[in-house]
Design a protein around this motif. Structure first.
Motif, short mmCIF file in Angstrom:
data_model
loop_
_atom_site.label_atom_id
_atom_site.label_comp_id
_atom_site.label_asym_id
_atom_site.label_seq_id
_atom_site.Cartn_x
_atom_site.Cartn_y
_atom_site.Cartn_z
N PHE A 151 -6.78 -28.58 31.51
CA PHE A 151 -7.22 -27.35 31.06
C PHE A 151 -6.56 -26.88 29.74
O PHE A 151 -7.44 -25.85 29.00
CB PHE A 151 -6.48 -26.47 32.32
N ARG A 152 -5.20 -27.24 29.75
CA ARG A 152 -4.42 -26.69 28.27
C ARG A 152 -5.31 -27.37 27.31
O ARG A 152 -5.39 -26.33 26.30
CB ARG A 152 -3.02 -27.20 28.38
N ARG A 153 -5.46 -28.68 27.22
CA ARG A 153 -6.55 -29.12 26.00
C ARG A 153 -7.48 -28.21 25.82
O ARG A 153 -8.08 -28.16 24.82
CB ARG A 153 -7.01 -30.64 26.44
N ALA A 154 -8.47 -28.09 27.03
CA ALA A 154 -9.68 -27.15 26.82
C ALA A 154 -9.33 -25.91 26.18
O ALA A 154 -10.14 -25.38 25.34
CB ALA A 154 -10.33 -27.09 28.03
N ASN A 155 -8.36 -25.22 26.61
CA ASN A 155 -8.18 -23.80 26.35
C ASN A 155 -7.58 -23.77 24.76
O ASN A 155 -7.75 -22.64 24.09
CB ASN A 155 -7.02 -23.08 26.98
N SER A 156 -7.09 -25.01 24.32
CA SER A 156 -6.70 -25.04 22.86
C SER A 156 -7.76 -25.45 22.08
O SER A 156 -7.62 -25.92 20.77
CB SER A 156 -5.43 -26.06 22.73
N GLY A 157 -9.10 -25.89 22.67
CA GLY A 157 -10.06 -26.23 21.99
C GLY A 157 -9.81 -27.78 21.39
O GLY A 157 -10.50 -28.05 20.51
N TYR A 158 -9.35 -28.52 22.21
CA TYR A 158 -9.12 -29.93 21.60
C TYR A 158 -8.56 -30.00 20.36
O TYR A 158 -8.85 -30.90 19.56
CB TYR A 158 -10.52 -30.74 21.93
N GLY A 159 -8.07 -28.97 19.69
CA GLY A 159 -7.69 -28.87 18.23
C GLY A 159 -8.64 -28.99 17.21
O GLY A 159 -8.32 -29.02 16.20
N GLN A 160 -9.82 -28.57 17.74
CA GLN A 160 -11.10 -28.40 16.94
C GLN A 160 -11.75 -27.15 16.93
O GLN A 160 -12.47 -26.62 15.96
CB GLN A 160 -12.06 -29.49 17.09
N VAL A 161 -11.37 -26.40 18.07
CA VAL A 161 -12.15 -25.00 18.27
C VAL A 161 -10.77 -24.06 18.26
O VAL A 161 -10.05 -24.14 18.73
CB VAL A 161 -12.88 -25.12 19.38
N SER A 162 -11.24 -22.92 17.54
CA SER A 162 -10.30 -21.74 17.69
C SER A 162 -10.88 -20.62 18.58
O SER A 162 -11.85 -20.67 19.11
CB SER A 162 -10.15 -21.16 16.05
N CYS A 163 -9.85 -19.53 18.64
CA CYS A 163 -10.16 -18.66 19.50
C CYS A 163 -11.01 -17.30 18.51
O CYS A 163 -10.34 -17.08 17.66
CB CYS A 163 -8.95 -17.72 19.90
N LYS A 164 -11.95 -16.98 19.13
CA LYS A 164 -12.79 -16.17 18.19
C LYS A 164 -12.93 -14.37 18.49
O LYS A 164 -13.59 -13.67 18.01
CB LYS A 164 -14.33 -16.49 18.36
N PHE A 165 -11.48 -14.38 19.28
CA PHE A 165 -11.14 -12.89 19.59
C PHE A 165 -11.08 -12.01 18.12
O PHE A 165 -10.70 -12.31 17.17
CB PHE A 165 -10.14 -12.76 20.35
N ALA A 215 -12.09 -20.97 22.10
CA ALA A 215 -11.16 -21.33 23.27
C ALA A 215 -9.94 -20.53 22.93
O ALA A 215 -9.40 -20.70 22.00
CB ALA A 215 -11.01 -22.93 23.16
N CYS A 216 -9.62 -19.94 23.97
CA CYS A 216 -8.41 -18.89 23.67
C CYS A 216 -7.15 -19.19 24.50
O CYS A 216 -7.38 -19.61 25.86
CB CYS A 216 -8.69 -17.62 23.85
N LEU A 217 -5.99 -19.32 24.04
CA LEU A 217 -4.93 -19.58 24.98
C LEU A 217 -4.50 -18.47 25.68
O LEU A 217 -4.91 -17.49 25.56
CB LEU A 217 -3.55 -19.88 24.03
N HIS A 218 -3.71 -18.80 26.79
CA HIS A 218 -3.19 -17.72 27.63
C HIS A 218 -2.45 -16.57 27.12
O HIS A 218 -2.54 -15.27 27.31
CB HIS A 218 -2.32 -18.16 28.86
N ASP A 219 -1.83 -16.67 26.01
CA ASP A 219 -1.32 -15.68 25.24
C ASP A 219 -2.16 -14.75 24.74
O ASP A 219 -1.95 -13.59 24.61
CB ASP A 219 -0.65 -16.26 23.98
N ASN A 220 -3.46 -15.21 24.17
CA ASN A 220 -4.40 -14.17 23.79
C ASN A 220 -5.03 -13.37 24.94
O ASN A 220 -5.27 -12.22 24.81
CB ASN A 220 -5.65 -15.00 23.28
N TRP A 221 -5.04 -13.98 25.96
CA TRP A 221 -5.56 -13.09 27.04
C TRP A 221 -4.60 -11.93 27.54
O TRP A 221 -5.10 -11.05 28.56
CB TRP A 221 -6.21 -14.09 28.21
N THR A 222 -3.35 -12.28 27.30
CA THR A 222 -2.41 -11.10 27.73
C THR A 222 -2.14 -10.08 26.71
O THR A 222 -1.45 -9.12 26.83
CB THR A 222 -1.23 -11.58 28.05
N MET A 223 -2.92 -10.07 25.63
CA MET A 223 -2.75 -9.13 24.60
C MET A 223 -3.39 -7.80 24.81
O MET A 223 -4.88 -8.12 24.94
CB MET A 223 -3.13 -9.78 23.40
N PRO A 224 -2.94 -6.65 24.82
CA PRO A 224 -3.79 -5.50 25.00
C PRO A 224 -5.09 -5.26 24.02
O PRO A 224 -5.99 -4.67 24.64
CB PRO A 224 -2.67 -4.39 24.90
#
Length: 320
Positions: free
Chosen positions: A302-316, A200-209
């Protein structure tokens, strides 16, 4: 009449007063599929097709057409038409009327016309839906089985996220439930490379080149109106892109778009994301039909899901 009933009717009056000045209209929506095996009905091998022209026509008792309108399907094979003044469309029908850009190879023949079905009518607003329309190639595709029995179309399962509720606002009665949305068209096939583990990735991750290679099915220049439909077009306009939507903040509707776009992108990258793409679009449209409180509540979910509910990180990892 007890207190609860009084509060309910007060809520109805507040809602009616808030939209009293809104222009009445009727909306017609549906989807066109390429019947590439020429079965004459929906099957597993069909897919929503872009660039097909659809005409909605209304005829009088003598069969003479009194009103018609034409629209072209979008990238997801769906179309939507708006008629001002809430005309009676109960005797109207929709049909495939031509092919255009994007429909190459599957526009040689059209399936039967379909009647319009009224989904709901409320406060001079009407919404109609149309059963799937079909268009066919000149010859069945080579991938089609020789059996004359169509393979049933797949059923999409929607996974619900953990429940989350905002505390009630003191002094305000609960709003009545909104009418249900029409069935949404199937989305493009899922990419072949997905995170099998939760991500689960936040909007900031999706805007990174360095992470742009993770945009799948849609790209940064895809229009918000194309991805989320007619209601989003009415709220955000027809020129705003998903990339611009990720920059939204401050205003509840811009926050909803930012988090909804992020959830939409996450749904295409992780099989374990709490929402699939169809679920994201459904919740976005329900929020846009509701109050500011519904908009904020949906954005927070949506924000809670995008943040992984505090348990899941972004795997990018940075793209090569």
């Amino acid at each position: 009449m007890d207190l609860l009933e009084k509060l309910f009717f007060i809520g109805i009056l507040i809602l009616a007063a808030s939209i009293d000045g809104a222009q009445s209209d009727a909306t017609v929506s549906g989807t066109v599929f390429c019947d590439q095996c020429k079965y004459g009905q929906r099957s597993l091998f069909d897919y929503p097709i872009y660039g097909i022209k659809v005409t909605v026509a209304c005829a009088n008792s003598n069969g003479q057409v009194t009103m018609s309108r034409e629209e072209t399907t979008n990238w997801f094979g769906s179309y939507a038409m708006r008629f001002d003044g809430s005309p009676d469309l109960s005797g109207c029908y929709a049909r495939v009327s031509g092919s255009g850009q994007g429909s190459t190879g599957c526009g040689s023949a059209a399936g039967p016309a379909q009647n319009l079905r009224l989904l709901f009518r409320i406060f001079d607003m009407e919404m109609y839906t149309v059963d799937p329309l079909l268009t066919q190639p000149a010859q069945p595709m080579s991938i089609c089985p020789r059996s004359t029995n169509p393979v049933p179309a797949p059923v999409t399962r929607v996974v619900s996220p953990p429940p989350f509720n905002l505390p009630p606002i003191p002094g305000l009665p609960p709003m009545p439930p909104l009418p249900s949305l029409p069935p949404l068209p199937p989305l493009p096939p899922m990419p072949t490379i997905l995170f099998s583990e939760a991500s689960a990735c936040l909007h900031d991750n999706w805007t990174m080149p360095e992470y742009k290679c993770y945009w799948r099915a849609v790209n940064p220049d895809t229009k918000v109106a194309v991805a989320f439909g007619l209601l989003a077009a009415g709220r955000y306009g027809t020129d705003m892109t998903l990339w611009q939507g990720l920059q939204g903040r401050g205003d509840p509707y811009r926050t909803l778009l930012r988090e909804g776009t992020t959830a939409f992108l996450n749904s295409y990258n992780s099989l374990q994301f709490p929402y699939n793409a169809t679920g994201v679009i459904q919740r976005m449209n329900r929020a846009l039909m509701g109050s500011n409180r519904n908009v904020l509540l949906t954005a927070l979910r949506f924000r809670r899901a995008n943040s992984g509910y505090g348990q899941v990180s972004c795997k990018f990892t940075p793209c090569k």
